[in-house]
Design a protein around this motif. Structure first.
Motif, PDB file in Angstrom:
ATOM      1  N   LYS A 264      51.859  18.315 -41.695  1.00  0.00           N
ATOM      2  CA  LYS A 264      50.085  18.107 -42.283  1.00  0.00           C
ATOM      3  C   LYS A 264      49.421  17.371 -40.513  1.00  0.00           C
ATOM      4  O   LYS A 264      48.318  17.512 -40.794  1.00  0.00           O
TER       5      LYS A 264
ATOM      6  N   GLN B 275      48.092  21.532 -42.207  1.00  0.00           N
ATOM      7  CA  GLN B 275      46.883  21.077 -41.879  1.00  0.00           C
ATOM      8  C   GLN B 275      46.143  22.266 -41.102  1.00  0.00           C
ATOM      9  O   GLN B 275      44.985  22.801 -42.130  1.00  0.00           O
TER      10      GLN B 275
ATOM     11  N   ASN C 223      41.170  22.033 -35.111  1.00  0.00           N
ATOM     12  CA  ASN C 223      42.119  21.315 -36.283  1.00  0.00           C
ATOM     13  C   ASN C 223      42.185  19.562 -35.764  1.00  0.00           C
ATOM     14  O   ASN C 223      42.551  19.450 -34.320  1.00  0.00           O
ATOM     15  N   THR C 224      42.509  19.001 -36.643  1.00  0.00           N
ATOM     16  CA  THR C 224      43.059  17.748 -36.362  1.00  0.00           C
ATOM     17  C   THR C 224      44.072  17.615 -35.104  1.00  0.00           C
ATOM     18  O   THR C 224      45.079  18.014 -35.252  1.00  0.00           O
TER      19      THR C 224
ATOM     20  N   LEU D  97      44.764  11.375 -37.029  1.00  0.00           N
ATOM     21  CA  LEU D  97      45.446  11.831 -38.815  1.00  0.00           C
ATOM     22  C   LEU D  97      45.157   9.920 -39.492  1.00  0.00           C
ATOM     23  O   LEU D  97      45.046  10.405 -40.702  1.00  0.00           O
TER      24      LEU D  97
ATOM     25  N   LEU E 187      39.178  18.956 -41.169  1.00  0.00           N
ATOM     26  CA  LEU E 187      40.041  17.170 -42.610  1.00  0.00           C
ATOM     27  C   LEU E 187      39.056  18.014 -43.600  1.00  0.00           C
ATOM     28  O   LEU E 187      38.485  17.591 -43.645  1.00  0.00           O
TER      29      LEU E 187
ATOM     30  N   GLU F 149      39.797  16.978 -46.627  1.00  0.00           N
ATOM     31  CA  GLU F 149      40.236  15.610 -47.410  1.00  0.00           C
ATOM     32  C   GLU F 149      38.116  15.162 -46.823  1.00  0.00           C
ATOM     33  O   GLU F 149      37.685  14.978 -48.037  1.00  0.00           O
TER      34      GLU F 149
ATOM     35  N   CYS G 224      47.084  14.832 -34.176  1.00  0.00           N
ATOM     36  CA  CYS G 224      48.181  14.498 -35.326  1.00  0.00           C
ATOM     37  C   CYS G 224      48.606  13.072 -35.103  1.00  0.00           C
ATOM     38  O   CYS G 224      48.570  12.352 -36.154  1.00  0.00           O
TER      39      CYS G 224
ATOM     40  N   MET H 230      53.981  18.300 -46.621  1.00  0.00           N
ATOM     41  CA  MET H 230      52.438  17.674 -46.157  1.00  0.00           C
ATOM     42  C   MET H 230      52.280  16.813 -46.454  1.00  0.00           C
ATOM     43  O   MET H 230      50.974  16.436 -46.279  1.00  0.00           O
TER      44      MET H 230
ATOM     45  N   GLN I 189      46.297  24.212 -44.070  1.00  0.00           N
ATOM     46  CA  GLN I 189      44.906  24.150 -45.410  1.00  0.00           C
ATOM     47  C   GLN I 189      43.685  24.190 -45.341  1.00  0.00           C
ATOM     48  O   GLN I 189      42.881  24.829 -46.223  1.00  0.00           O
ATOM     49  N   SER I 190      43.423  24.116 -44.265  1.00  0.00           N
ATOM     50  CA  SER I 190      41.901  25.314 -43.815  1.00  0.00           C
ATOM     51  C   SER I 190      41.649  26.258 -43.836  1.00  0.00           C
ATOM     52  O   SER I 190      40.536  26.749 -44.582  1.00  0.00           O
TER      53      SER I 190
END
Ligand SMILES: NC(=O)c1ccc[n+]([C@@H]2O[C@H](COP(=O)([O-])OP(=O)(O)OC[C@H]3O[C@@H](n4cnc5c(N)ncnc54)[C@H](OP(=O)(O)O)[C@@H]3O)[C@@H](O)[C@H]2O)c1
Length: 333
Positions: free
Chosen positions: A310, A315, A145-146, A151, A129, A131, A148, A283, A318-319
């Motif tokens: 996202k 996501q 990975n988170t 999140l 995550l 953020e 869904c 996203m 993004q990572s």
């Protein structure tokens, strides 16, 4: 170029990941695996996709990859040995399942009822995550990975915890998910006749497997009620919080200033609540806050995201961008 391998490329998240990666300027896909479709090409399954051959997990050319995405179900027996093999070969891994999301092996055992098959990987994994864990993700070998659903709760709740606004640490998270959240494999629960023009709750209270990561990341006690919504993609969560009775709406909204530089977070203007269509195919995680009239400190937060972007494949990219020192939004906007 980052050379990436994708395990489980023919599933919903695998397909969505490839749709993102083919537009990503710094990525080359070096292999894609399948199970039932081994021997076919990706475009035989998804006609608009690449001609990449689909190979079995143990035929994948791991040596050719810098990073692998594992998009397998959590209960695939191949998953943990595969992640271990990739890490031993010096590859970086982003795993999509919930296998490595809890940091504490004891917490894992308490919640699941059996010990983790590779506890040393749990403690090494970083919760994916950006953020909240951007710095740790930069150097991580294994990113979990988170989830869904989680999140849609963690991102709205964490700023309120950070601002020390809670009067009562018990929170109700009432979530509604589109059926793609359950994956592409055939199941009675998610086929058309069982989901069309109906609406149902399942695993309510404290029984859903993704409760653990919500509590781990927020430190709150969560009552979680997931529902199956008859749409393909998107999750909407309605979250009931009991904050300090003196907490004004302005103070609550100010807690979200921590996200002011986050490219994918959207706090809606006062009086507006988000809908699924605001975020489907994007996203963004969008959220709106509503005070409960005549009940100081009680607020309702509504959050939405696209579970496949996202909430999963976007996501993960993004990572990946963070791990490889790229612009975080590359390939995602
Ligand atoms: N769907 C979501 O919104 C979402 C969101 C967040 C996280 N996740 C997580 O992401 C992971 C993938 O989910 P998904 O929805 O993409 O699942 P899916 O649609 O069922 O796809 C799973 C993929 O893995 C392959 N596979 C299944 N069992 C395998 C095995 N034993 N050995 C090798 N390959 C196997 C499947 O191939 P076959 O089709 O040939 O079996 C398919 O390519 C899961 O851990 C899920 O919890 C999903």
């Amino acid at each position: 170029m980052i050379r990436v391998g994708i395990y489980g490329a023919t599933g919903y998240t695998g397909f969505e990941l490839i749709k993102v990666l083919v537009r990503h300027p710094a990525v080359e896909i070096v292999f894609a695996t399948a199970r039932s479709d081994v021997g076919k090409r990706l475009c035989d399954i998804f006609p608009t996709m690449l001609t990449t051959p689909l190979v079995a997990v143990d035929q994948a050319d791991l040596a050719a990859a810098d990073l692998v995405f594992t998009c397998l179900p959590h209960n695939a027996p191949e998953l943990v040995p595969l992640v271990q093999r990739a890490l031993d070969a010096g590859k970086r891994v982003i795993d999509f399942s919930d296998t490595f999301r809890l940091r504490d092996p004891d917490d894992y055992e308490r919640r699941r009822g059996w010990p983790h098959p590779a506890p040393e990987l749990l403690t090494a994994a970083v919760y994916g995550l950006p953020e909240l864990h951007r710095e740790a993700i930069r150097t991580a070998q294994l990113v979990a990975n988170t989830g869904c659903y989680p999140l849609t709760a963690i991102l709205p709740l964490w700023p309120l915890v950070n601002a020390d606004l809670f009067a009562d640490a018990t929170v109700i998270v009432d979530s509604k998910s589109g059926v793609s959240g359950a994956g592409r494999a055939l199941s009675l629960k998610t086929h058309f006749g069982e989901t069309h023009e109906t609406f149902s709750a399942y695993n309510v209270g404290r029984t859903h497997r993704h409760l653990g990561e919500m509590e781990q990341e927020t430190g709150l006690h969560i009552i979680f009620s997931p529902h199956l919504l008859p749409v393909y993609r998107g999750i909407l969560s309605t979250i009931y919080v009991n904050l300090r009775s003196t907490a004004t709406l302005a103070e609550v909204r100010a807690a979200y200033d921590v996200y002011r530089n986050e490219p994918f977070m959207r706090l809606l203007p006062e009086g507006r609540l988000p809908e699924l269509r605001h975020v489907q195919q994007t996203m963004y995680l969008a959220l709106g806050i509503q005070p409960v009239e005549g009940d100081p400190g009680r607020y309702i937060i509504v959050s939405v995201l696209d579970n496949l972007l996202k909430g999963a494949s976007g996501q993960a990219v993004q990572s990946m961008n963070v791990m490889f020192g790229l612009e975080e939004t590359l390939g995602l906007v």
